[in-house]
Design an enzyme around this catalytic site. Structure first.
Site, mmCIF file in Angstrom:
data_model
loop_
_atom_site.group_PDB
_atom_site.id
_atom_site.type_symbol
_atom_site.label_atom_id
_atom_site.label_comp_id
_atom_site.label_asym_id
_atom_site.label_seq_id
_atom_site.Cartn_x
_atom_site.Cartn_y
_atom_site.Cartn_z
ATOM 1 N N LYS A 48 0.815 -1.162 -0.171
ATOM 2 C CA LYS A 48 0.126 0.167 0.098
ATOM 3 C C LYS A 48 0.768 1.237 0.056
ATOM 4 C CE LYS A 48 -1.475 1.800 3.924
ATOM 5 N NZ LYS A 48 -1.367 3.017 4.426
ATOM 6 N N ASN A 49 2.008 1.274 0.912
ATOM 7 C CA ASN A 49 2.567 2.606 1.044
ATOM 8 C C ASN A 49 3.554 2.861 0.069
ATOM 9 O OD1 ASN A 49 1.349 3.010 3.445
ATOM 10 N ND2 ASN A 49 2.982 2.507 4.733
ATOM 11 N N ARG B 146 -3.911 10.771 4.829
ATOM 12 C CA ARG B 146 -2.829 11.692 4.797
ATOM 13 C C ARG B 146 -2.016 11.576 3.363
ATOM 14 N NH1 ARG B 146 -0.165 14.037 8.674
ATOM 15 N NH2 ARG B 146 1.840 13.297 8.015
ATOM 16 N N CYS C 104 -3.936 12.885 13.486
ATOM 17 C CA CYS C 104 -4.678 11.628 13.340
ATOM 18 C C CYS C 104 -4.524 11.022 14.663
ATOM 19 C CB CYS C 104 -4.040 10.832 12.215
ATOM 20 S SG CYS C 104 -2.526 10.243 12.367
ATOM 21 N N ARG D 194 1.478 14.291 13.692
ATOM 22 C CA ARG D 194 1.958 14.018 12.296
ATOM 23 C C ARG D 194 2.163 15.348 11.417
ATOM 24 N NH1 ARG D 194 0.003 8.277 10.236
ATOM 25 N NH2 ARG D 194 1.787 8.497 8.988
ATOM 26 N N PRO D 195 2.938 16.100 11.568
ATOM 27 C CA PRO D 195 3.244 17.542 10.837
ATOM 28 C C PRO D 195 3.619 17.331 9.404
ATOM 29 C CG PRO D 195 4.729 17.305 12.564
ATOM 30 C CD PRO D 195 4.069 16.185 12.756
ATOM 31 N N ASP E 59 5.728 19.810 8.357
ATOM 32 C CA ASP E 59 6.782 20.738 7.947
ATOM 33 C C ASP E 59 8.154 20.397 7.248
ATOM 34 O OD1 ASP E 59 7.187 19.204 10.274
ATOM 35 O OD2 ASP E 59 8.878 20.325 10.755
ATOM 36 N N ASP F 14 5.195 0.312 12.029
ATOM 37 C CA ASP F 14 3.734 -0.381 11.443
ATOM 38 C C ASP F 14 3.573 -1.785 11.878
ATOM 39 O OD1 ASP F 14 3.269 2.083 10.515
ATOM 40 O OD2 ASP F 14 3.264 1.476 8.414
ATOM 41 N N ARG G 191 -8.622 0.077 5.013
ATOM 42 C CA ARG G 191 -7.822 1.121 4.440
ATOM 43 C C ARG G 191 -6.585 0.289 3.955
ATOM 44 N NH1 ARG G 191 -5.814 4.950 8.233
ATOM 45 N NH2 ARG G 191 -4.286 5.007 6.682
HETATM 46 C C1 UD1 Z 1 5.249 6.433 6.620
HETATM 47 C C2 UD1 Z 1 4.161 5.474 6.448
HETATM 48 C C3 UD1 Z 1 3.763 4.901 7.827
HETATM 49 C C4 UD1 Z 1 5.055 4.605 8.554
HETATM 50 C C5 UD1 Z 1 5.904 5.527 8.572
HETATM 51 C C6 UD1 Z 1 7.338 5.362 9.301
HETATM 52 C C7 UD1 Z 1 2.851 5.982 4.368
HETATM 53 C C8 UD1 Z 1 1.777 6.463 3.557
HETATM 54 N N1 UD1 Z 1 2.959 5.792 5.552
HETATM 55 O O1 UD1 Z 1 4.442 7.693 7.134
HETATM 56 O O2 UD1 Z 1 2.964 3.811 7.434
HETATM 57 O O3 UD1 Z 1 4.224 4.307 9.940
HETATM 58 O O4 UD1 Z 1 6.146 6.194 7.273
HETATM 59 O O5 UD1 Z 1 7.576 4.159 8.757
HETATM 60 O O6 UD1 Z 1 3.931 5.595 3.583
HETATM 61 N N2 UD1 Z 1 7.428 14.279 10.767
HETATM 62 C C9 UD1 Z 1 7.684 15.699 11.026
HETATM 63 N N3 UD1 Z 1 7.580 16.305 10.015
HETATM 64 C C10 UD1 Z 1 7.166 15.953 8.609
HETATM 65 C C11 UD1 Z 1 6.907 14.669 8.289
HETATM 66 C C12 UD1 Z 1 7.253 13.725 9.556
HETATM 67 O O7 UD1 Z 1 7.958 15.992 12.119
HETATM 68 O O8 UD1 Z 1 7.025 16.949 7.862
HETATM 69 C C13 UD1 Z 1 8.038 13.324 11.753
HETATM 70 C C14 UD1 Z 1 6.463 12.568 12.064
HETATM 71 O O9 UD1 Z 1 5.890 12.887 12.766
HETATM 72 C C15 UD1 Z 1 7.249 11.347 12.557
HETATM 73 C C16 UD1 Z 1 8.664 11.084 12.077
HETATM 74 O O10 UD1 Z 1 8.707 12.469 11.361
HETATM 75 O O11 UD1 Z 1 7.707 11.287 14.077
HETATM 76 C C17 UD1 Z 1 8.454 9.886 10.688
HETATM 77 O O12 UD1 Z 1 7.361 10.109 9.817
HETATM 78 P P1 UD1 Z 1 7.283 9.843 8.350
HETATM 79 O O13 UD1 Z 1 8.606 8.948 7.971
HETATM 80 O O14 UD1 Z 1 7.188 11.112 7.713
HETATM 81 O O15 UD1 Z 1 6.126 9.100 8.135
HETATM 82 P P2 UD1 Z 1 5.137 9.160 7.228
HETATM 83 O O16 UD1 Z 1 5.725 9.104 6.038
HETATM 84 O O17 UD1 Z 1 3.795 9.855 7.615
#
Ligand code: UD1
Length: 420
Positions: A22-23, A92, A116, A121-122, A124, A308, A400
């Site tokens: 899925k991802n 998201r 969520c 989950r920002p 930025d 996950d 999902r």
């Molecule tokens: C993706 C996966 C999710 C998995 C995660 C970590 C998808 C659709 N989802 O989520 O299933 O659990 O990777 O392997 O592929 N963060 C920030 N700012 C940002 C982005 C992230 O602070 O702009 C933080 C997040 O809050 C978290 C960390 O960085 O603490 C890692 O998040 P991230 O790797 O971005 O996860 P996702 O891509 O949302």
């Protein structure tokens, strides 16, 4: 609202085929917007999030055809450059169209995804990464308004508070594909899904190198090859979930079409717990019979133990003698399954980012409420192992991300039905 009705206590046995990831599928569907040529994607899982992403690319003007896990996307012309809140709030990962639209149309408006169940989950780092490529971004009326007229390849620093980000790495890769010049992303995420996106971009004709390391280089431009056809990798989280299903029911299951190299940390933990893991040509055999021992899990970015898979292991460890711990370093508030497991008799204490689990000989079935995708699968696994009947409600969370979950489980002998 659909629910699962489970009669616990059956050891699973047989074989299961793992669906596409899925991802990987979600960003690759968004990446199909990069080109005006037809794209054929194979091994796309038929799950609710994928259906949402298809709806989103159709909303933007692509025509699609999805049948038997093959998705054809043709975005010959884009009609709109806006991802509306009613779609983004459902999923998201809709934010992947931000990078793709910037690359293709040099403009995008994407509603802010918001928080969520598993924490704030920002986004930025996505915004910072796209800014670094020259995109001008403004947040107004709850939307990210991005102007990519000056998009150009540059060095992008994706160091965040918890390391790099999977989503931001991919979004920047998508935008960089349409930015003239060379983009270097560092530190880049190394999750297999990031590699899958990179390999897909290569089939489109984008020059990508370094994927799989923490430094990805992309030479962007707008020339995309005709007729890209690409097969998505198997879903490592679905494979891991079925491995835990075999272990928690003390059964024996052959997991077909999983890639063992993507599952190293998960399989190592299962072995440490006392589960027998055998590698065969047809797949991975998980044998959950025999005595088990407690363990300590530290959740970390790939190749570490995946966040996950944490909920599913919590359910398993609740049934393993001794005291185990799980430390979650990636997301806050990701132990939501613990309270429901405790209602089944699990002995779990949460201390900050660490869960302490004292194994109990039996869990007992009861009514449970699912609250996020992976937490939901953990509750189903616990229900399969528990004595008596379990009803899991709000299973739309599970739909999902798992393709025909209960059908696959039933083929392994599980007593599980979908109903209202
Ligand atoms: C993706 C996966 C999710 C998995 C995660 C970590 C998808 C659709 N989802 O989520 O299933 O659990 O990777 O392997 O592929 N963060 C920030 N700012 C940002 C982005 C992230 O602070 O702009 C933080 C997040 O809050 C978290 C960390 O960085 O603490 C890692 O998040 P991230 O790797 O971005 O996860 P996702 O891509 O949302």
């Amino acid at each position: 609202m659909a629910r699962f009705f489970i009669d616990g206590g059956t050891r699973l046995s047989g074989e299961v085929r793992i669906s596409g990831a899925k991802n990987s599928a979600l960003p690759i569907i968004a990446a199909a917007l990069l080109t005006d040529k037809k794209v054929v994607l194979k091994n796309i899982p038929d799950v609710y999030d994928v259906r949402t992403m298809i709806q989103l690319v159709e909303h933007l003007g692509a025509s699609t055809h999805f049948k038997r896990n093959v998705l054809i996307i043709h975005a010959s012309r884009l009609k709109r450059l806006e991802a509306p809140y009613d779609i983004v709030s459902r999923m998201r990962a809709s934010y992947y169209v931000l990078g793709a639209l910037l690359a293709r149309a040099k403009k995008a408006v994407v509603a802010m995804p918001g928080g969520c169940a598993i924490g704030p989950r920002p986004v930025d780092m996505h915004i910072r990464g796209l800014n670094a490529l020259g995109a001008k971004i403004e947040i107004s009326r709850g939307c990210i308004n991005a102007d990519g007229r000056n998009l150009v390849g540059r060095k992008v620093d994706l160091q965040g508070p918890k390391g790099t980000s999977v989503g931001a790495t991919i979004n920047v890769m998508l935008a960089a594909s349409g930015a003239a010049g060379t983009t270097v992303i560092s530190p880049a995420a190394v999750e297999p899904e990031v590699l899958d996106v990179a390999d897909f971009l290569k089939t489109l004709g984008v020059e990508v190198s370094g994927h799989g390391s923490h430094r990805i280089t992309i030479k962007g431009g707008n020339v995309f090859r005709e007729g890209a056809s690409y097969t998505i990798i198997p879903d490592r989280i679905e494979a891991g979930t079925f491995a835990v299903a075999a272990a928690i029911t003390r059964g024996r299951v052959l997991i077909k079409s999983a890639l063992s190299e993507h599952l190293t940390s998960v399989l190592e933990k299962l072995i440490e717990i006392g589960v027998k893991v055998t590698f065969k040509d047809e797949g991975i055999v998980i044998n959950g019979r025999g005595s088990k021992r407690a363990t300590n899990i530290f959740v970390a970015p790939y190749p570490g133990f995946p966040t996950d898979m944490q909920a599913q292991f919590m359910a398993l460890l609740a049934t393993v003698p001794g005291t185990s711990t799980i430390k979650e370093s990636i997301f806050e508030n990701r132990f939501i399954q613990a309270v429901e497991l405790m209602r089944m008799g699990a002995d779990i204490t949460i201390e900050g980012d660490t869960a302490v689990i004292n194994g109990t000989p039996t869990l007992s079935g009861t009514d449970l409420m699912a609250s996020d995708l992976r937490a939901s699968s953990a509750l189903v696994l616990a229900g399969l192992a528990a004595r008596g009947k379990t009803v899991v409600s709000r299973i739309y969370h599970l739909d999902r991300g798992y393709e025909r979950f209960e059908v696959k489980l039933r083929r392994l002998g599980a007593k599980i039905k979908r109903g209202r």
